[in-house]
Design an enzyme around this catalytic site. Structure first.
Site, short mmCIF file in Angstrom:
data_model
loop_
_atom_site.label_atom_id
_atom_site.label_comp_id
_atom_site.label_asym_id
_atom_site.label_seq_id
_atom_site.Cartn_x
_atom_site.Cartn_y
_atom_site.Cartn_z
N GLU A 1 0.81 -1.22 0.00
CA GLU A 1 0.00 0.00 0.00
C GLU A 1 0.85 1.27 0.00
O GLU A 1 0.64 2.17 0.83
CB GLU A 1 -0.96 -0.02 1.21
CG GLU A 1 -1.94 -1.18 1.17
CD GLU A 1 -2.89 -1.20 2.36
OE1 GLU A 1 -4.08 -1.52 2.16
OE2 GLU A 1 -2.45 -0.89 3.48
N VAL A 2 1.78 1.35 -0.91
CA VAL A 2 2.67 2.51 -1.00
C VAL A 2 2.09 3.52 -1.99
O VAL A 2 2.06 3.27 -3.19
CB VAL A 2 4.09 2.09 -1.42
CG1 VAL A 2 4.99 3.32 -1.53
CG2 VAL A 2 4.67 1.09 -0.40
#
Length: 546
Positions: free
Chosen positions: A340-341
């Protein structure tokens, strides 16, 4: 595991019984009689969870002496780990006050437990031999006393044997004795997967050490063997890091922290129960809390994650964290996150955007660069890196070949990962995320980690799986009843052979029995059949029908 023919008991009678049991075991498998004899003498059930690999049982009921003595042999038999585990299980088996001072002169059937451990090597790593043999030889006209023997190659196999033995025993309220039903037993058991994990999140809500120990203890009852400790995240940084002492300023309060000694205590407590602790430092996202103590880690005061890729200080700090943690966590796997960057913070911050431009990188390139550089740090410390599946989904050809891909988003990731030669851990969020409270036990139980993988060599690359207890809506007040009993459903899938799956009714009965076993041992496990996990019972009724 040594075969029964190489077993070296002190009694010739015991050796003969082992050989006979092996013949019975082979015959029962050939006849398809591999299910447990679910109802024993006096209508007392004998359920084992997770189901053993192979076993035979009979129809005799034996009494167990509250003064049961331990006899050890083999290079590892005298281990303190074994003796302490024996004491723990004696307290569990003989919990009732009426057993504290047993009547003299009572002719008990089972008075002695022999534990034979072949190796004195107590290093606990992935792939350690966890197999065991358990023999309960019934008393007859030719034997003075019954025999109980556990044989294992490692102390950790012996621990599993003790757990199984404890589940064979039950207190009889009529006679006020502990009885062992369906003897004689001969069990040959080993896990299906070498990695059987539970993630515990202490960033979204702090969990006191005693609560964590309770979780670890309960994991051993289900033969889980890896605690994935998701210690820190964007909300809080509760762990002491001596190299960078301001980091735990990111804790919620000064009372919600773990010292180095606390963490070491948890690792030691887990090891004594055959459980590895895999720590996680999730980078470059999920790290906003780091900047509370060191604001230079934020790209800017208004844009706080991912960590600032443009500064060497960022990677010096990661190296310091991992170097300090290496002194605490000896397990060979280390989780580096990578999920989830959102790189918008990099592209909207002028100095980071300039750094990317100077290095001829897009934001996506920067994401890959950050993950690979963190992997290099972990590998330099002799850790095998584990990363969430987004890293594999975005740049599979660039990941270090040692990488273990951790699936979570959905089906089909492990098949793709193992096809490329990577190892994989299965945690499909649709079934094995325990914070998804509306997932019923059946969905957890009937999930298959090897789904869509038919090639035997690729199947071996699936290390196993893990249920995940994310902490947004769970704290010390409800974490245990959110974990259990659904985690036990996954535990059997990871331990027992796939052909052991039986009808829904039979599995439900066994799972309800195990849930009540947990509650008897002080674990606040929720009722099995409620739709919304951790809900209380809807009305009066037996523990076994909730």
């Amino acid at each position: 595991m040594n075969s029964p023919s190489s077993f070296n008991p002190s009694s010739l009678i015991l050796a003969a019984f082992l050989l006979l049991s092996q013949l019975l075991l082979t015959t029962s498998r050939n006849l398809g009689l591999h299910q447990l004899n679910y109802v024993g003498a006096d209508d007392s059930p004998t359920y084992i969870w997770p189901l053993p690999s192979q076993y035979t049982s009979g129809n005799q009921t034996l009494t167990v002496n509250p003064n049961l003595t331990l006899v050890t042999s083999g290079d590892g038999g005298g281990s303190r780990t074994v003796s302490e585990a024996f004491d723990r299980y004696k307290r569990i088996i003989f919990e009732h006050a009426s057993l504290k001072f047993p009547s003299s002169g009572v002719d008990y059937d089972l008075n002695k437990l022999t534990i034979l451990v072949h190796s004195d090597d107590e290093e606990l790593q992935l792939g350690v031999d966890e197999s065991y043999n358990l023999l309960v030889a019934a008393r007859d006209a030719h034997s003075v006393i019954g025999e109980v023997t556990i044989e294992a190659n490692s102390v950790y196999g012996a621990l599993h044997g003790l757990e199984t033995l404890s589940q064979l025993c039950a207190f009889d309220y009529g006679t006020k004795t502990v009885k062992l039903y369906n003897a004689p037993w001969y069990i040959q058991d080993k896990p299906r997967f070498e990695y059987r994990g539970l993630l515990l999140d202490t960033s979204r809500h702090y969990l006191p050490i005693e609560i964590m120990k309770q979780v670890i203890e309960s994991m051993s009852y289900a033969k889980l063997n890896v605690l994935h400790w998701h210690i820190i995240d964007e909300q809080s940084f509760p762990l002491e890091v001596p190299s960078f002492p301001k980091l735990w300023k990111g804790a919620y309060t000064k009372w919600e922290r773990y010292t180095i000694d606390d963490a070491s205590e948890i690792v030691d407590f887990a090891k004594k129960r055959g459980i590895n602790v895999m720590a996680e430092v999730d980078v470059p996202g999920h790290a906003e809390s780091w900047g509370t103590g060191y604001p230079d880690l934020w790209p800017s005061s208004s844009c706080r994650e991912p960590l600032d890729i443009s500064k060497n200080f960022t990677f010096d700090l990661i190296s310091g964290i991992l170097s300090d943690m290496k002194k605490i966590f000896p397990f060979g796997l280390f989780h580096l996150g990578g999920d989830e960057v959102n790189t918008d913070c990099w592209t909207s911050t002028p100095h980071v955007q300039q750094w990317l431009h100077d290095h001829n990188m897009t934001a996506k390139d920067g994401y890959k660069y950050f993950v690979l550089r963190a992997q290099e740090i972990a590998i330099s410390l002799n850790w095998t890196p584990v990363n969430w599946e987004e890293t594999f989904n975005n740049f599979p050809t660039s990941l270090n070949p040692k990488t273990v891909v951790h699936n979570w988003l959905g089906a089909g990731v492990c098949p793709k990962a193992v096809a490329r030669g990577f190892r994989c851990i299965y945690s499909n969020q649709g079934f094995w995320y325990l914070d998804h409270l509306d997932v019923p036990w059946e969905s957890v139980y009937y999930t298959e980690p090897l789904e869509y993988i038919s090639d035997a060599s690729q199947q071996k690359l699936v290390l196993g799986g893990e249920v995940c207890m994310w902490g947004e809506t769970a704290d010390a007040s409800d974490v245990q009843q959110t974990i259990w009993p659904r985690a036990a459903a996954a535990a059997e899938r990871l331990w027992s052979a796939p052909e052991s799956r039986s009808s829904r009714t039979t599995v439900l009965e066994r799972l309800e029995y195990f849930r009540c076993l947990l509650t008897r041992r002080g674990v606040p496990a929720a009722p099995v059949r409620n739709f919304y996990a951790r809900s209380p019972p809807i009305g009066p009724g037996s523990c076994y029908r909730q």
